[in-house]
Design an enzyme around this catalytic site. Structure first.
Site, short mmCIF file in Angstrom:
data_model
loop_
_atom_site.label_atom_id
_atom_site.label_comp_id
_atom_site.label_asym_id
_atom_site.label_seq_id
_atom_site.Cartn_x
_atom_site.Cartn_y
_atom_site.Cartn_z
N GLU A 120 -0.78 -4.60 -4.42
CA GLU A 120 0.17 -3.48 -4.40
C GLU A 120 1.48 -4.05 -3.90
OE1 GLU A 120 -0.32 -0.70 -5.63
OE2 GLU A 120 -2.48 -0.43 -5.64
N CYS A 163 7.41 1.54 -1.08
CA CYS A 163 7.41 0.64 -2.23
C CYS A 163 7.74 1.35 -3.53
CB CYS A 163 6.05 -0.02 -2.34
SG CYS A 163 4.74 1.21 -2.28
#
Ligand code: NDP
Length: 483
Positions: free
Chosen positions: A249, A283
């Site tokens: 990720e 993110c």
């Protein structure tokens, strides 16, 4: 020391200290004050974590899924009961405002534990008829999994990785970011209190080298990293040596596209959430806000008003909406991007400077008239800096939105739902939103394409990333050998 944990590590069901490891100071980003000290894991601590995880996992894999689920559900209940204390710790660890941590961190971790507890007893294999013979499949755990976390969501990341891992019969060794080492220890402590057998959830502290030593151990079957693309490259390569499973990720520079027909308030709200939540340290943030020319000035006017009304300050004050960024180093990095934006000719709409001089505060910053080649439009800043770019039509904006090596997320604001779905079909991103932004419920798969990652967290998809299929051929008749 206001947040000193009982010990640096949590291994084999208990807190564990080893002062031989290098010291890591934990700093409260709102004041710069040292609130705890932990030690890096020594090779001896890493060895104890891996050995206990391997031992415990062999037993855990034999526990019935409903029994595993019961423990995870109990842990979720304990997390919810202690939400306030856990949220305060998250705020001390990260500097994120209590207003956010009370609703987005421990609670999201509890959601993950509950969700995978509910899901795992229903995970079954299939039977494949072959006339007289047949094949059946079994979903088996991978074994010992390593989780490596970033500093922006220390509780959530620990839970998002450990919940599906443990539910599926694996053990977890979690290494938090050295910047935020405190919260994962509490997750491990609560899991054990809920009845998780010793050795299944371990937390070891350290910098990158500790993470690297975990990944290369032959007893480790999988690594799940939340972090930057450069770290992802290293971790993925190290995992490849041993053909280990990975979930990556990683970072993003996601587009958020606002068409002329969008509801301005909603679109501005989405852009604010997608840039300033957690001081911009998310993110999936939509940091390239493409606004169609017809709506641009109205959008910018409301954006400026609403940005300037954001309450920046003491993150422990529940009325405060934005806290500092996580560290002095991150503040310097973000301020350097702000200067680059100014130097490259972007128009500063609001913000653009540090606030106060105690903690690591940056005013929420909006740049308009940003062009695709500017550094603030190409590189992940990971701070409260929004870049607004203009566009004329749909084809143009899709091409420009996709012209990045990242592919984590994307958002579209429009009242024309046919266009929204058409656009989403063309956007190169793992997670998309239509007339919303940055909502990441555990029920939905989350992860990126291109350099933003491999694999998915959350949802039914995560089950596949924490298990492997065994295929069993059953011969029901005589063996017909031609020899
Ligand atoms: P880093 O990539 O710097 O670090 C991530 C983790 O990896 C840290 O725990 C770090 O340890 C560890 N690490 C560093 N080097 C190695 C190595 N060689 N082997 C094993 N582990 C290593 O990221 P940040 O902590 O700075 O977090 C910010 C980044 O995370 C941003 O790019 C952001 O986009 C991304 N992110 C992605 C998310 C997603 O779900 N896609 C969610 C949140 C953040 P240490 O910090 O102790 O050096």
């Amino acid at each position: 020391m206001r947040a000193q944990p009982k010990a640096s590590h949590f291994v084999d069901g208990a807190y564990l200290e080893d002062r031989a490891g290098a010291e890591i100071e934990v700093i409260y980003p709102a004041t710069g004050e040292v609130i705890a000290r932990v030690h890096e894991a020594t090779p001896a601590v890493v060895e104890r974590a891996i050995a206990s995880a391997a031992r415990a996992q062999a037993e855990w894999a034999l526990v019935k899924p409903v029994e595993r689920a019961r423990i995870l559900r109990r842990a979720a209940d304990l997390i919810r009961e202690r939400n306030r204390a856990l949220s305060e710790l998250e705020t001390l660890d990260t500097g994120k405002p209590l207003q956010e941590t009370l609703v987005a961190d421990a609670t999201s971790g509890a959601d993950a534990l509950e969700y995978f507890a509910g899901l795992v007893p229903a995970v079954t294999g299939e039977t494949i008829p072959l006339g007289r013979d047949f094949v059946y499949t079994v979903r088996e755990p991978l074994g010992v999994c390593v989780g490596i976390g970033a500093w922006n969501y220390p509780t959530q990341i620990a839970c998002w990785k450990s919940a599906p891992a443990l539910a599926m019969g694996n053990a977890m060794i979690f290494k938090p970011s050295e910047v935020t080492p405190l919260c994962a220890l509490k997750v491990a402590e609560i899991l054990v209190e809920a009845g998780l057998p010793a050795g299944l959830m371990n937390v070891v502290q350290g910098r990158g080298a500790v993470g690297a030593s975990l990944i290369t151990d032959p007893r480790v079957a999988k690594v799940s990293l939340t972090g930057s693309v450069p770290t992802g490259r290293k971790v993925y390569a190290a995992a490849a040596e041993g053909m280990r499973h990975v979930t990556m990720e990683l970072g993003g520079k996601s587009p958020l596209i606002v068409f002329d027909d969008a509801d301005v308030e909603d679109a501005v709200g989405g852009a604010l959430l997608g840039n300033f939540y957690s001081s911009g340290q998310v993110c999936s943030n939509g940091t390239r806000v493409f606004v169609q020319k017809g709506i641009k000035e109205r959008f910018l006017a409301r954006l400026k008003e609403r940005t300037e009304a954001i309450r920046l300050g003491d993150p422990m004050d529940e009325a405060v909406q934005m806290g500092p960024v996580v560290s002095a180093a991150q503040m310097e990095k973000v301020l350097a991007y702000v200067e680059a934006g100014k130097a490259e000719g972007a128009r500063l709409v609001t913000g653009g400077a540090r606030a106060g001089d105690g903690g690591y505060y940056i005013r929420p910053t909006v740049f308009a008239d940003v062009t695709d080649t500017m550094a603030i439009a190409r590189e992940e800043i990971f701070g409260p800096v929004m870049a607004v770019l203009d566009f004329e039509d749909e084809n143009e904006v899709v091409t420009r939105a996709n012209a990045t090596e990242f592919g984590l997320s994307a958002g579209v604001f429009t009242r024309d739902l046919t266009r929204a779905h058409r656009l989403v079909g063309r956007l190169e991103a793992g997670s998309c939103w239509i007339n919303a932004y940055n909502l990441a419920p555990v029920e939905a798969p989350f992860g990126g394409v291109k350099l933003s990652g491999v694999g998915r967290e959350n949802s039914k998809a995560a089950i596949e990333h924490y298990s492997q299929i065994k295929s069993v051929y059953v011969g029901m008749g005589p063996v017909e050998a031609p020899y």
